[in-house]
Design an enzyme around this catalytic site. Structure first.
Site, mmCIF file in Angstrom:
data_model
loop_
_atom_site.group_PDB
_atom_site.id
_atom_site.type_symbol
_atom_site.label_atom_id
_atom_site.label_comp_id
_atom_site.label_asym_id
_atom_site.label_seq_id
_atom_site.Cartn_x
_atom_site.Cartn_y
_atom_site.Cartn_z
ATOM 1 N N HIS B 171 0.855 -1.175 0.000
ATOM 2 C CA HIS B 171 0.000 0.000 0.000
ATOM 3 C C HIS B 171 0.894 1.228 0.000
ATOM 4 C CE1 HIS B 171 -3.028 -2.905 1.609
ATOM 5 N NE2 HIS B 171 -3.847 -2.148 0.904
ATOM 6 N N CYS B 276 -4.896 1.866 13.245
ATOM 7 C CA CYS B 276 -5.791 2.795 13.938
ATOM 8 C C CYS B 276 -6.294 3.869 12.986
ATOM 9 C CB CYS B 276 -5.090 3.445 15.135
ATOM 10 S SG CYS B 276 -3.680 4.458 14.693
#
EC number: 3.-.-.-
Lengths: 1004, 285
Positions: B171, B276
């Site tokens: 990514h 998160c």
């Protein structure tokens, strides 16, 4: 023009073209063939070309013109033959007016036009003028090579003009009258009409007619005024700005709607009529160049107009925003227009009067009101400023989008903005070409090309092509690019290409002020803040409708004292061939077209007309051939089949790959402090860390004047000083090639050449000119851009990436002199490096940042800046003092002034000769320039880190221009004293005095 | 909108999701992942939550683990949050798409404006999106396609959204991150450097770049919890499991470095950006 006529002409045109194609005569051959179309073209070219060329060509012309009386025809008296020719004209026009008329008659017509169009007038009589211009030039060259005898016949310009007008009228009449008749009949009619027309023309010579213009302003109101028919765009623009009480007007422009989707900018340098063609005289006043930092605008009124524009942009969806931003911007709008939130008053306002977003919801209005409450206390001007502060950060702020396809046929959008060219696919930015990355911009037919600098690891430049919907779109994009590049990136406008050598394509250049210049000019604005009413556009239009006053500018009318102008109200478009002013330069910029050209264009080839217009500009100035070179290159490219070209185009993905190598613009303060390795901080070359004090005194001229002069100078070709960079040699061979090419393209392809334009970005910073010689064009621009960016950026200073040639101080001075009018004496003092530890605040100097090259020094070698220059230099200088002189220059004579240059260097002993190997790290570099009445001060501040010790060097250059009365010693002393006062904690390490004296004072 | 770049990292809340046992078993969507030490992974996850809450002072919301969603802890892939807007992603892997539901609900409860992708052809993993404070970069990776990026652009209209080709099985956020408002942190691999160069070419804004020895270390979080003006933190892995990058990270002078490690979770493809989601419930205050 009637549509019927138009269609008919089109058909004919096509047939003509076919015929022309069949012939495919080469220009040379054509030249000898008098009756050939190409010969006509050549003749035209000749006439348009420089006087010398003209003279040469004229004999040939006469030859070609079977009727020797033609030369007479040029005179005001219209000889019988003229009628004949007019009839020919008619034929030609009817035949399709494409200039490619195969019939001999047509040829004669064009010849006439040629004769009529004098170089001084700079107009190109034939409608094709623009397109033909390049061809003409080519032909000219060929002729010279072949040494064909050419004769120039003295022609009376006024007469010519009259004739042109007459012809135009005739054409119109013909079209109207006989749309359905046979060609012969038409001709006859024309002839009969001629007499009448002629008389009318002569009468008309003394009258001028006006046209009513309507300009929609940013607040939605309409401004109406009467304009002289042949007025240039600038005239209207100035009137509008005056009406608006707007001084910082360089960011704005007038546009007209060519079609619902297509908006064109009105070129200030050209006649309005030419640009509009058949369109009604309706314009809108818009922001053309969005200031990257609106807070740097001087006047609130300017910001107000920018706000109005942005509100339009937002409401129309051109400037996309999130919901929150819509609400925030809307709330500032309310604050600016309604003042503090007032619950009672608020109830009376209907928020639907305001358009905060393309689609406005109740939710949005509520949010706007909620935020409005928080702005209590903000003045309207403050609210506008806040509005702009937020709007300017929007990613599409100031981005002018153009639809296109990439080489693979994928729909994309090209966005032109202050920083360069952005490529979008849908809403996504998929590529970006910063101006420094772009070497050349060109278009051909509907293709738009950029040539980009090779990436770090690549050797070759790559050319990327985009397909625009049509030719006009390609050209529009190209023009916008040229203008944006010049405005945002250059210090002064580019010189237009010269007409002398063969060039292809449009000569269009941005002729207005650059951002740097307009900022400079803005600092001189000295008036109390003008009072103006803020009203939202909607409400304004309601209130003010019908309250508009039409202003007729009488002076304008007087201006056009030229030969009479024919009016054909209601009859269609009459094109005038009168050159309005005697100033050669201006003329060049606003070339006139021959009447029949207009007709043609109006009917069928609208696209070409613009091109032609632009090409007329080619007549402007001689000497700059850089474009020629490239155009030749382009020619090669263009010769290839379109498929080939497309193959050449890098796909977008390839582009991306290329751009991986590119480097971001360094923000030194951030990373340098942290010693982070920048993506790439290019610090090249070593620069002197000296304080140059160059004093320049002008004779009773104010700083502002210098600016202006500079601009004007750029329009022309002047100083030998700047010459080397500009002069490019065109090889005869290439000329031939291009010439032949042009001839080949007689019919269908004829327009192709004209359809292309080239723009090679260059930087006109004086210091950079030398380097331009080496085709390192872009290197320089990058500096310029940095300067500009720096201005916009925090005053803290940002380091330039690239060090300018440190040696250039002397040259700079010289060139500046050239720019400055009548500078008998020049004296420049370079003050040696000031050493100091780190943080030093230069901001407290009242100097203003302006677009000067910054010198970034890695190696601090306080030595010899100017010493590279021989102590005494005899320089040829062109001195221009005012318009009258300018005219002379622009025509042919270049006044040469002998100058003497002296350079004296004082070095403080404390300077250590400088370990060349000591490589410091550049912290910041900054250039600050301020102009006072008679002096120009340029300050370069360079911060470097050397072996852990940071060092700041300030190089200050003061240029004083004045006559010999100046007490140089005193001036020098003064400069040094001032330098010491300004930087008490620094020491003067070097002073270099560069003195230039005009030897030949006789001129004055 | 505030000062450019100032919005970067502003946060009041952090959202995490517990580690299910299925993550270690290699079942479900996690098939093919190397076996990992579940206890260690859960410990790492717990430490991360603790640092977010105690060290940074964020309100921490922890979604319960779901065994049916082995990659549920990687909720960074499920949403893109900027300001008051959360774009609910459409993960490339169909098996992961149910993960968004819990996240959507939680974000909605926090008062964010929820935007859905709403396009069957679009795929977007949240960790392919890098927000610099001034603009977005969307990595066109194995997981994110052009249409997905387009929806990012449509959602966050104030900002330029540029696409960056990402090569290799990464990514975008596992190659680079933000070390500060004007500093891009990137790994030293070819893929990372290529991405950074692409971004440099595409941006209008000048960023400094800091190159770290490890790509994984570049996946750091620049966070400014609390009120405006509060000192920023950089949550990074340089101190713990990626010591090589420690030194380089210390060049970032204006932030408080908060080291954490997640080497075990990394085996499941996790990085700090995916473990998160941070947001501010008062984005415009």
């Amino acid at each position: 023009m009637t549509t019927e006529v138009g269609s008919a002409s089109e058909v004919k045109k096509e047939s003509d073209q076919l015929g022309a194609d069949g012939t495919k005569e080469k220009p040379k051959e054509v030249a000898e063939n008098q009756q050939n179309q190409s010969s006509d073209l050549e003749e035209e070219k000749d006439s348009q070309s420089s006087p010398s060329a003209k003279s040469q060509s004229s004999p040939r012309r006469q030859k070609r013109q079977k009727d020797p009386s033609e030369s007479r025809g040029i005179s005001r008296f219209i000889p019988p033959w003229l009628k004949k020719q007019k009839s020919y004209n008619l034929v030609a026009i009817k035949d399709g007016g494409d200039k490619k008329e195969p019939t001999p008659a047509v040829v004669e017509e064009q010849v006439l036009d040629k004769e009529e169009s004098l170089p001084e007038e700079e107009r190109q009589a034939t409608g094709d003028a623009e397109e033909a211009a390049p061809r003409k030039q080519q032909v000219m060259n060929i002729d010279i090579e072949e040494e064909k005898p050419s004769v120039s016949s003295p022609e009376i310009q006024p007469a010519e003009e009259v004739r042109k007008e007459r012809e135009e009228e005739k054409v119109k009449e013909i079209q109207e009258d006989k749309s359905e008749e046979t060609a012969k009949r038409e001709t006859k009619e024309v002839q009969t009409n001629e007499l009448n027309v002629e008389k009318a023309v002569q009468k008309a010579t003394k009258k001028t007619k006006s046209v009513e213009c309507k300009v929609t302003l940013l607040d939605g109101t309409e401004y109406t005024c009467d304009l002289e028919k042949r007025a240039k765009g600038q005239v209207l623009f100035d009137k509008v700005c005056e009406h608006l009480n707007l001084l910082e007007k360089d960011y704005f422009g007038l546009s007209f709607q060519e079609s619902p989707e297509q908006k064109n900018w009105l070129d200030p340098a050209k006649q309005i009529k030419r640009q509009l063609r058949n369109l009604p005289w309706l314009f809108t006043f818009n922001v053309k160049f969005y200031p990257p930092d609106p807070s740097q605008l001087t006047e609130d009124i300017t910001r107000y107009f920018l706000c109005l524009q942005l509100r339009q942009d937002i409401a129309s969806g051109r400037l996309p925003c999130s919901f929150v931003t819509h609400a925030l911007l809307g709330s500032y709008t309310l604050q600016a227009e309604l003042g503090d939130y007032d619950p009672e008053e608020h109830a009376s306002h209907d928020l639907s009067d305001f358009q905060f977003a393309p689609s406005q919801t109740k939710e949005l209005e509520e949010k706007v009101v909620e935020l409005h409450k928080t702005h209590r206390g903000l003045s309207p001007a403050q609210a506008d400023s806040q509005f702009l502060e937020n709007a300017k950060r929007l990613s599409m702020y100031g981005v002018d989008l153009h639809h296109a396809k990439d080489s693979e046929g994928v729909d994309i959008k090209l966005g032109v903005c202050a920083n360069g060219l952005l490529i979008y696919k849908d809403r996504l930015r998929i590529n970006r070409f910063a101006w420094p990355k772009i070497l050349k911009i060109s278009y051909k037919r509907s293709n738009f090309y950029i040539k980009v600098r090779p990436a770090e690891q690549e050797q070759f430049e790559s050319t990327i092509g985009f397909k625009l919907p049509n030719h006009r779109a390609a050209k529009r994009l190209w023009k916008v690019c040229v203008e944006h590049h010049t405005f945002y990136r250059l210090v002064s406008p580019e010189q237009p290409p010269k007409a002398k050598f063969l060039t292809l394509g449009s000569k269009f250049r941005y002729s207005g002020r650059t951002q740097a210049q307009t900022r400079q000019a803005s600092t001189l604005i000295d008036r109390p803040a003008p009072h103006f009413e803020r009203t939202s556009s909607k409400r304004a239009s309601r209130i003010l409708d019908g309250a508009l006053v039409a202003v007729v500018d009488q002076s304008l009318m007087k201006d056009s004292s030229g030969p009479g102008e024919l009016l054909a109200y209601g009859r269609g478009v009459v094109s005038t061939a009168i050159v309005q002013d005697g100033d050669g330069r201006r003329d060049i910029r606003s070339p006139t077209k021959a009447p029949h050209v207009h007709l043609i264009e109006g009917k069928a080839k609208m696209e070409e007309e613009e091109t032609q217009l632009e090409e007329k500009n080619s007549l402007r100035v001689e000497g700059d051939n850089i474009y020629v070179r490239h155009s030749n290159l382009m020619l090669e490219d263009l010769d290839k089949a379109q498929e080939d070209i497309l193959r050449h185009q890098a796909s977008i993905s390839e582009l991306k790959r290329n751009f991986m190598e590119s480097t971001p613009e360094p923000r030194p303060n951030e990373w340098e402090k942290r010693r982070i390795t920048p993506l790439s901080l290019q610090m090249q070359g070593s620069s002197h860390e000296t304080l140059n004090v160059v004093e320049e005194k002008k004779q009773a001229e104010v700083g502002k004047d210098e600016r202006v002069i500079t601009e004007e100078m750029n329009g022309k070709e002047l100083s030998p000083g700047s010459g080397p960079g500009d002069i490019r040699k065109v090889e005869p061979l290439t000329q031939k090639d291009s010439a032949s090419l042009s001839s080949e393209s007689s019919s269908s392809s004829e327009s192709e050449e004209e359809e292309m334009g080239l723009y090679r970005p260059r930087n006109l910073l004086p210091e950079e000119e030398e380097e331009e010689e080496e085709e390192e064009v872009e290197e320089e621009p990058s500096q310029a851009s940095q300067v500009v960016e720096r201005e916009a950026a925090v005053p803290e200073a940002s380091p330039g990436r690239h060090a300018g040639a440190s040696v250039s101080a002397v040259e700079t001075v010289t060139q500046e002199h050239v720019v400055a009018p009548k500078i008998p004496t020049e004296k420049s003092v370079h003050e040696g490096a000031f050493k100091q530890d780190v943080s030093e605040d230069t901001e407290d100097e009242q100097h203003k940042v302006n677009g000067e090259v910054s010198h970034v020094d890695i190696d601090v070698l306080p030595q010899i800046i100017c010493c590279s220059e021989p102590p005494v230099v005899k320089t040829e200088m062109v001195t221009i003092s005012d318009a009258s002189q300018r005219t002379e220059i622009s025509t042919k004579e270049v006044p040469i002034v002998q100058t003497e240059t002296k350079t004296i260097t004082y070095e403080s002993p404390q300077i250590d000769g400088g370990a060349a190997g000591d490589s410091g790290t550049l912290l910041t570099a900054q250039t600050i320039t301020s102009d006072s009445v008679s002096t120009t001060t340029t300050t370069h501040i360079t911060k470097t880190i050397k072996g852990g010790i940071s060092e700041t060097r300030i190089e200050k250059r003061i240029v004083i221009t004045g006559d010999t009365d100046i007490d140089h010693d005193q001036a020098l002393a003064q400069a040094i004293r001032e330098a010491r006062e300004q930087h008490p904690d620094m020491s003067v390490t070097r002073v270099v005095v560069h003195k230039e004296t005009e030897l030949d004072e006789g001129e004055e | 909108m505030g000062t450019p770049g100032e919005g970067l990292g502003r946060c009041s809340h952090a959202l995490i999701r517990g580690v299910p046992e299925s993550l270690a078993s290699g079942e479900g969507a996690g098939a093919g992942l190397p076996a990992l030490d579940l206890a260690k992974a859960q410990r790492e996850h717990g430490v991360l939550g603790g640092k977010l809450r105690q060290r940074l002072g964020l309100q921490l919301l922890e979604l319960p683990p779901e065994e049916s969603l082995p990659l549920g802890p990687l909720l960074g892939d499920t949403a893109v949050i900027q300001g008051d807007t959360a774009l609910i992603a459409r993960p490339w892997s169909p098996a992961r798409r149910p993960e968004v539901d819990g996240v959507r609900q939680a974000l909605q409860d926090l008062g964010l404006r929820i935007v859905e992708m709403g396009d069957e052809n679009a795929t977007l993993d949240g960790t392919d999106v890098l927000f610099t404070g001034r603009e977005f970069f969307v990595g066109l990776s194995k997981w994110t396609n052009h249409r997905g990026a387009e929806i990012v652009a449509d959602t966050f209209r104030d900002f330029a959204v540029s696409t960056v080709p990402v090569s290799g099985p990464c990514h975008l956020r596992s190659l680079c991150g933000m070390g500060g408002p004007r500093t891009v942190v990137a790994g030293s691999s070819d893929a990372a450097q290529k991405a950074v160069r692409a971004m440099a070419a595409l941006t209008d804004h000048p960023y400094a770049s800091l190159t770290l020895p490890d790509d994984a270390a570049a996946d750091c979080l620049f966070l400014r919890p609390g009120l405006p003006g509060a000192p920023p933190f950089l949550l990074h892995r340089g101190g713990g499991d990626l010591p090589n990058s420690q030194e380089a990270l210390q060049k970032l002078s204006d932030v408080t470095l908060v080291p954490v490690s997640c080497s075990e979770l990394e085996k499941a493809g996790a990085g700090l950006s995916s473990l998160c989601l941070v947001l501010s419930t008062r984005p415009h205050s």
